[in-house]
Enzyme design. Structure first.
Site, short mmCIF file in Angstrom:
data_model
loop_
_atom_site.label_atom_id
_atom_site.label_comp_id
_atom_site.label_asym_id
_atom_site.label_seq_id
_atom_site.Cartn_x
_atom_site.Cartn_y
_atom_site.Cartn_z
N LYS A 149 0.82 -1.12 -0.10
CA LYS A 149 -0.06 -0.07 0.03
C LYS A 149 0.83 1.18 -0.17
O LYS A 149 0.70 2.19 -0.82
CB LYS A 149 -0.84 -0.10 1.38
CG LYS A 149 -1.74 -1.07 1.62
CD LYS A 149 -2.65 -0.86 2.57
CE LYS A 149 -1.88 -0.47 4.06
NZ LYS A 149 -1.15 -1.85 4.45
N ARG A 182 -11.46 0.82 9.82
CA ARG A 182 -10.69 -0.29 10.21
C ARG A 182 -11.60 -1.44 10.75
O ARG A 182 -11.13 -2.65 11.03
CB ARG A 182 -9.79 0.08 11.63
CG ARG A 182 -8.57 1.07 11.01
CD ARG A 182 -7.60 1.12 12.20
NE ARG A 182 -6.73 2.00 11.80
CZ ARG A 182 -5.37 1.67 11.40
NH1 ARG A 182 -5.26 0.34 10.99
NH2 ARG A 182 -4.42 2.49 11.16
N ARG A 239 13.32 -5.94 6.73
CA ARG A 239 13.55 -4.49 6.84
C ARG A 239 14.50 -3.84 7.91
O ARG A 239 14.13 -4.64 9.07
CB ARG A 239 12.07 -3.93 6.95
CG ARG A 239 11.21 -4.12 5.60
CD ARG A 239 10.01 -3.28 5.72
NE ARG A 239 9.01 -3.30 6.79
CZ ARG A 239 7.76 -3.29 6.76
NH1 ARG A 239 7.29 -2.74 5.64
NH2 ARG A 239 7.08 -3.36 7.54
N ARG A 278 12.57 -2.42 13.75
CA ARG A 278 11.17 -2.29 14.33
C ARG A 278 10.56 -3.07 15.22
O ARG A 278 10.73 -4.23 14.84
CB ARG A 278 10.29 -1.42 13.60
CG ARG A 278 10.62 -0.06 12.97
CD ARG A 278 9.61 0.51 12.12
NE ARG A 278 9.15 -0.21 10.95
CZ ARG A 278 8.66 0.33 10.03
NH1 ARG A 278 7.90 1.41 10.04
NH2 ARG A 278 8.12 -0.59 9.16
N ARG A 305 -0.49 -9.00 13.85
CA ARG A 305 -0.99 -8.01 12.98
C ARG A 305 -1.69 -8.65 11.65
O ARG A 305 -2.86 -7.94 11.45
CB ARG A 305 -0.06 -7.23 12.42
CG ARG A 305 0.96 -6.30 13.42
CD ARG A 305 2.29 -5.69 12.80
NE ARG A 305 2.22 -4.54 11.96
CZ ARG A 305 3.04 -4.14 11.07
NH1 ARG A 305 4.05 -4.65 11.30
NH2 ARG A 305 2.71 -3.05 10.52
#
Length: 285
Positions: A70, A145, A184, A229, A240
């Site tokens: 996204k 959401r 990442r 992170r 998630r």
């Protein structure tokens, strides 16, 4: 004397030459004007074709699990259509800063440590989408959401004679998402982002387990240590993804009967994903 007479120009010749120059100049202006008019019409037709393909007002939502793409494709859609991507967080802060009626309500709730209600968020969106930059449409980022939020949004839009026109969902295999997200690394100071597979730092060294040695992960520019992170771990990603499945998927099911949900293969190469996005941005179902 004869020489002087020979070089003297007759006044009528001067007037004729001036007239010819004027006609030539006028002709150039006319030709230039015609060319400009033709180019203007071409531009107008191109713009008209764009509007016929992508409008009436495009009211979009973009969904996808963490790492689905996204963030990569969203700005491209904004640039292509010339419509803003509206983040609920940004809209909330803007409303509070401007001191709007809904902004004052939100400020009061936040000052007391409470959570801003869906009604307040809907009110903020209602105000924001009336602004000039949303005249041709907008993309909602981070809202809705949940299914109740989607239903409240539908009710608000219906009162204005509008409805959501496109819901774009990026589908990616969970294994691919884990590779993308868990690979990442970032430089905290600058925000520069790296990826073990797709964009590794020059200093990266691999350990015997096939994973990068953490101490070798350094920023290409400053040499500062990179970090991951807390959310970019397999355990956090699973939570998630479960949340996305439980809350967001029902929203897609809510809009699917309207024929406005367009699914994108987010696992394909970036350029290929963009080609598919462009093909599904039009008004054809």
């Amino acid at each position: 004397l004869k020489a002087r007479l020979a070089t003297r120009v007759h006044p009528e010749s001067v007037n004729l030459a001036a007239a010819m120059n004027f006609v030539a100049a006028a002709g150039s202006l006319v030709i230039g004007g015609v060319a400009g008019c033709v180019l203007g019409r071409r531009k107008e037709k191109k713009l008209q074709a764009k509007y016929e393909k992508y409008w009436p007002r495009k009211i979009m939502m973009v969904f996808g699990a963490p790492g689905a793409g996204k963030g990569t494709q969203g700005p491209k859609i904004v640039e292509m259509l010339g419509i803003p991507q509206l983040s609920t967080g940004d809209m909330l802060r803007e409303a509070v800063a401007k001191g709007t009626e809904v902004g004052k309500q939100a400020k009061e709730v936040m000052a007391s440590g409470g959570l801003v209600s869906d009604d307040i968020v809907i009110g903020i969106i209602k105000d924001r989408i009336k602004e000039e930059d949303c005249k041709s449409g907008f993309i909602l980022d981070g809202f809705p959401r949940t299914l109740p939020q989607a239903q409240a949004l539908d009710k608000m839009l219906a009162a204005e004679g509008e409805a959501v026109s496109l819901v774009m969902a990026f589908d990616v295999d969970p294994a691919v998402l884990e590779e993308r997200v868990c690979g990442r690394w970032i430089d905290k100071a600058s925000g520069r982002s790296y990826h073990v597979k797709y964009a590794p730092p020059k200093s990266m060294k691999m350990g015997p387990d096939g994973k990068p040695v953490p101490e070798s992960m350094k920023d290409d520019v400053t040499g500062a240590a990179l970090m991951q992170r807390p959310d970019d771990t397999a355990e956090a990603l699973k939570k998630r993804l479960d949340g996305y499945k439980d809350q967001t998927v029902p929203i897609l099911s809510h809009y699917e009967p309207s024929g406005i949900v367009k699914r994108i293969d987010g696992g394909a190469p970036i350029d290929q994903v963009w080609v598919e996005v462009q093909a599904k941005l039009g008004n054809t179902k």
